[in-house]
Design a protein around this motif. Structure first.
Motif, short mmCIF file in Angstrom:
data_model
loop_
_atom_site.label_atom_id
_atom_site.label_comp_id
_atom_site.label_asym_id
_atom_site.label_seq_id
_atom_site.Cartn_x
_atom_site.Cartn_y
_atom_site.Cartn_z
N GLN A 59 0.68 -1.10 0.05
CA GLN A 59 -0.12 -0.14 0.09
C GLN A 59 0.92 1.39 0.16
OE1 GLN A 59 -3.70 0.13 0.22
NE2 GLN A 59 -2.80 1.85 -0.97
N SER A 60 2.03 1.32 0.82
CA SER A 60 2.81 2.51 0.75
C SER A 60 3.55 2.52 -0.54
CB SER A 60 4.02 2.13 1.89
OG SER A 60 3.26 2.11 3.05
N ALA A 61 3.94 1.51 -1.09
CA ALA A 61 4.59 1.82 -2.53
C ALA A 61 3.44 2.05 -3.53
CB ALA A 61 4.85 0.21 -3.17
N ALA A 62 2.05 1.68 -3.16
CA ALA A 62 1.09 2.16 -4.32
C ALA A 62 0.79 3.63 -4.11
CB ALA A 62 -0.22 1.23 -4.17
N HIS A 67 1.91 9.54 -5.81
CA HIS A 67 2.20 10.82 -5.65
C HIS A 67 3.34 11.16 -6.33
CE1 HIS A 67 0.57 10.26 -1.25
NE2 HIS A 67 -0.58 10.85 -2.17
N ALA A 68 4.03 10.20 -7.01
CA ALA A 68 5.18 10.43 -7.92
C ALA A 68 4.83 10.63 -9.20
CB ALA A 68 6.16 9.31 -7.92
N GLN A 69 3.71 10.87 -9.64
CA GLN A 69 3.04 11.13 -11.02
C GLN A 69 3.53 12.62 -11.29
OE1 GLN A 69 -0.81 9.45 -12.35
NE2 GLN A 69 -1.14 9.69 -10.21
N PRO A 70 4.00 12.75 -12.46
CA PRO A 70 4.33 14.07 -12.80
C PRO A 70 3.12 15.01 -13.18
CG PRO A 70 4.46 12.77 -14.75
CD PRO A 70 4.13 11.73 -13.44
N ASP A 71 3.39 16.45 -13.48
CA ASP A 71 2.45 17.05 -13.79
C ASP A 71 1.80 16.26 -15.08
OD1 ASP A 71 3.24 18.58 -12.04
OD2 ASP A 71 4.28 20.19 -13.40
N SER A 423 -0.65 20.64 -12.16
CA SER A 423 0.32 20.50 -11.13
C SER A 423 0.13 19.19 -10.64
CB SER A 423 0.60 21.70 -10.29
OG SER A 423 1.63 21.05 -9.10
N GLN A 424 1.14 18.26 -10.21
CA GLN A 424 1.15 17.23 -9.44
C GLN A 424 0.42 17.17 -8.17
OE1 GLN A 424 5.81 16.88 -8.34
NE2 GLN A 424 4.93 14.93 -9.31
N THR A 425 0.64 18.60 -7.52
CA THR A 425 0.04 18.82 -6.31
C THR A 425 -1.38 18.44 -5.81
OG1 THR A 425 0.14 21.18 -6.62
CG2 THR A 425 2.03 20.42 -5.66
N HIS A 426 -2.22 18.61 -7.15
CA HIS A 426 -3.39 18.55 -6.87
C HIS A 426 -3.65 17.20 -6.59
CE1 HIS A 426 -3.48 22.06 -9.45
NE2 HIS A 426 -4.70 22.26 -8.62
N TRP A 427 -3.30 16.03 -7.07
CA TRP A 427 -3.39 14.77 -6.65
C TRP A 427 -2.59 14.28 -5.32
CZ3 TRP A 427 -3.05 15.86 -12.07
CH2 TRP A 427 -1.87 15.76 -12.50
#
Length: 478
Positions: A59-62, A67-71, A423-427
């Motif tokens: 779950q932590s890896a998922a 969260h590591a997805q780019p913009d 921006s990736q900050t949204h998700w």
């Protein structure tokens, strides 16, 4: 008088335990039972700890991958999807329930409702279907058989050897002998199960949130084993020959523990036949075709939806909307498809509940079924817990996808929609999935108390037979 009767019963119980202790077979059986219970408890705890650690790590890896997805475009994130894993309760080590046959991981994505994957049964041999080496399996299935072999001759063999006649001639009443044997073999049954019962006591102390469940499980298993000890002793007193008592007890064990638990689910499946996965998918696809396609701007339903949105904002063209119509369109499509998925899922749950009610109705005929219902419910490894996980995961999926569709509508311009990124900050700011704890009071009321009542009923049903068994024992004087 009552004190004298009680002391006589206690003395006979001590003599019975002392006599069994002198027998090598009893000693071997006691050691074997203790080893089985202790080994199953340790293996179950270690397995649960390992599985829970793996699920937390996955779950932590998922979450990290999410969260590591780019913009990127929000709709790309919708189809990127996310994984959620079902956590285990502290008591899952004791009874794995249906966990081995249901998946524990869900892939969440837009426009689809996926099934749970990675069940142990699909990745293991067919031997898994005969029972897992958990404390529940040992106490429910193996220890009753061990109790039968230890108690089947406790009275009938004394009748065959003539020692029962000698006891009666000395003025010891048949009732005192019977109750003394019951006390001795009941204590022995609890002694054999003590490693597993002590593990439940440890959970009650170390995990306050599971205290009620652990104590009720201890009570249920203690009643179940005492019931088998009482049945074995009564059968030994009612039947003239030890061999006949053993055959009757083995037949009862096979019917109650082996045949009924495997026959009743088949009868329930024949009575309420579930649709196959292919049939469900075909029905969903047909219903989706009737709803329409949110990706097609010329679809009849969504054409009407477009006019509704234009009227709501007071504009003539979708280009004049203050929000991105594409995001609104996807939100409406997701709402419709999710309602459809929810209807089919709840209908399937209703049919499965009907099957379960059919099986549970026979809990009075089989204390094994009553105990299994109690054990799985309190351990959080029953069908209801799995369904609750699916429902909570679907709620999370719907809210997640709709939040992304809202980002699409608010932060992406309608012109050149597909070429834009946000921006990736949204998700990254979207909430993680959490599986809320169940309502303990509801689990106790709906599952634990009815199961305990069924086992107590069995014990009470034995009470009228005790005088008959004592009378049968007293006939050897003649």
């Amino acid at each position: 008088m009552s004190a004298t009767f009680g002391s006589s019963v206690a003395r006979i119980a001590r003599e019975e335990l002392r006599a069994m202790w002198r027998q090598r077979v009893t000693l071997v059986a006691l050691i074997l039972g203790l080893l089985l219970a202790a080994t199953a408890t340790l293996v179950g705890y270690e397995h649960r700890r390992s599985v829970e650690g793996d699920r937390e790590r996955y779950q932590s890896a998922a979450d990290a991958q999410w969260h590591a997805q780019p913009d990127r475009h929000p709709h790309r994130v919708v189809h990127y999807g996310h994984y959620v894993f079902r956590p285990l309760t502290p008591l899952a080590f004791f009874d794995s329930g249906i966990d081995a046959f249901t998946g524990h991981m869900l892939y969440l994505e837009g426009h689809r409702q996926n099934t749970a994957n990675f069940s142990d049964a699909r990745q293991s041999s067919v031997l898994l279907r005969f029972g897992l080496p958990t404390p529940a399996f040992v106490l429910q299935t193996l220890l009753p058989l061990l109790i039968v072999f230890l108690a089947f001759g406790c009275i009938s063999r004394e009748r065959e050897r003539g020692s029962l006649r000698l006891l009666l001639a000395q003025g010891v009443s048949p009732a005192r002998i019977l109750y003394g044997k019951l006390a001795g073999h009941g204590a022995l049954a609890l002694l054999i199960a003590s490693p597993a019962l002590l593990a439940l006591a440890a959970v009650a102390v170390l995990a306050p949130g599971q205290r009620i469940e652990a104590l009720l499980m201890m009570t249920g298993y203690a009643l179940y084993l005492l019931l088998w000890a009482a049945i074995a002793v009564c059968m030994s007193g009612a039947v003239s020959r030890a061999r006949d008592a053993l055959l009757c007890l083995l037949a009862l064990w096979a019917a109650v523990v082996i045949v009924l638990p495997r026959l009743l689910p088949d009868l329930a499946s024949a009575r309420v036949e579930l649709p196959t996965r292919i049939e469900i998918d075909v029905a969903i696809h047909k219903a989706l075709a009737q709803i329409g396609d949110s990706h097609d701007p010329n679809d009849p339903y969504f054409s009407g939806y477009r006019q509704k949105i234009l009227a709501q904002y007071g504009v003539q063209k979708i280009e004049d909307l203050p929000v991105n119509y594409g995001g609104l369109l996807l939100k409406e499509g997701e709402r419709l498809t999710s309602e459809l998925f929810d209807r089919h899922t709840r209908e399937l749950f209703r049919m499965q509940e009907a099957q379960s009610r059919f099986v549970d109705a026979f809990a009075v005929a089989s204390p094994f079924l009553a105990l299994r219902r109690l054990s799985m419910s309190l351990a959080g490894t029953d069908r209801q817990t799995h369904e609750r996980f699916l429902i909570e995961a679907e709620k999370y999926r719907f809210n997640l996808i709709q939040a992304l569709n809202e980002l699409h509508a608010r932060h992406v311009r309608f012109e050149n929609d597909r070429d834009q990124r946000i921006s990736q900050t949204h998700w990254q700011s979207l909430p993680r999935f959490s599986f809320p704890p169940r309502d303990t009071a509801e689990a106790v009321r709906l599952h634990a108390l009815p199961a305990l009542s069924a086992m107590v009923l069995w014990l009470f049903l034995l009470v009228p037979f005790l005088p008959l068994v004592a009378w049968r024992m007293g006939r050897v004087r003649a």
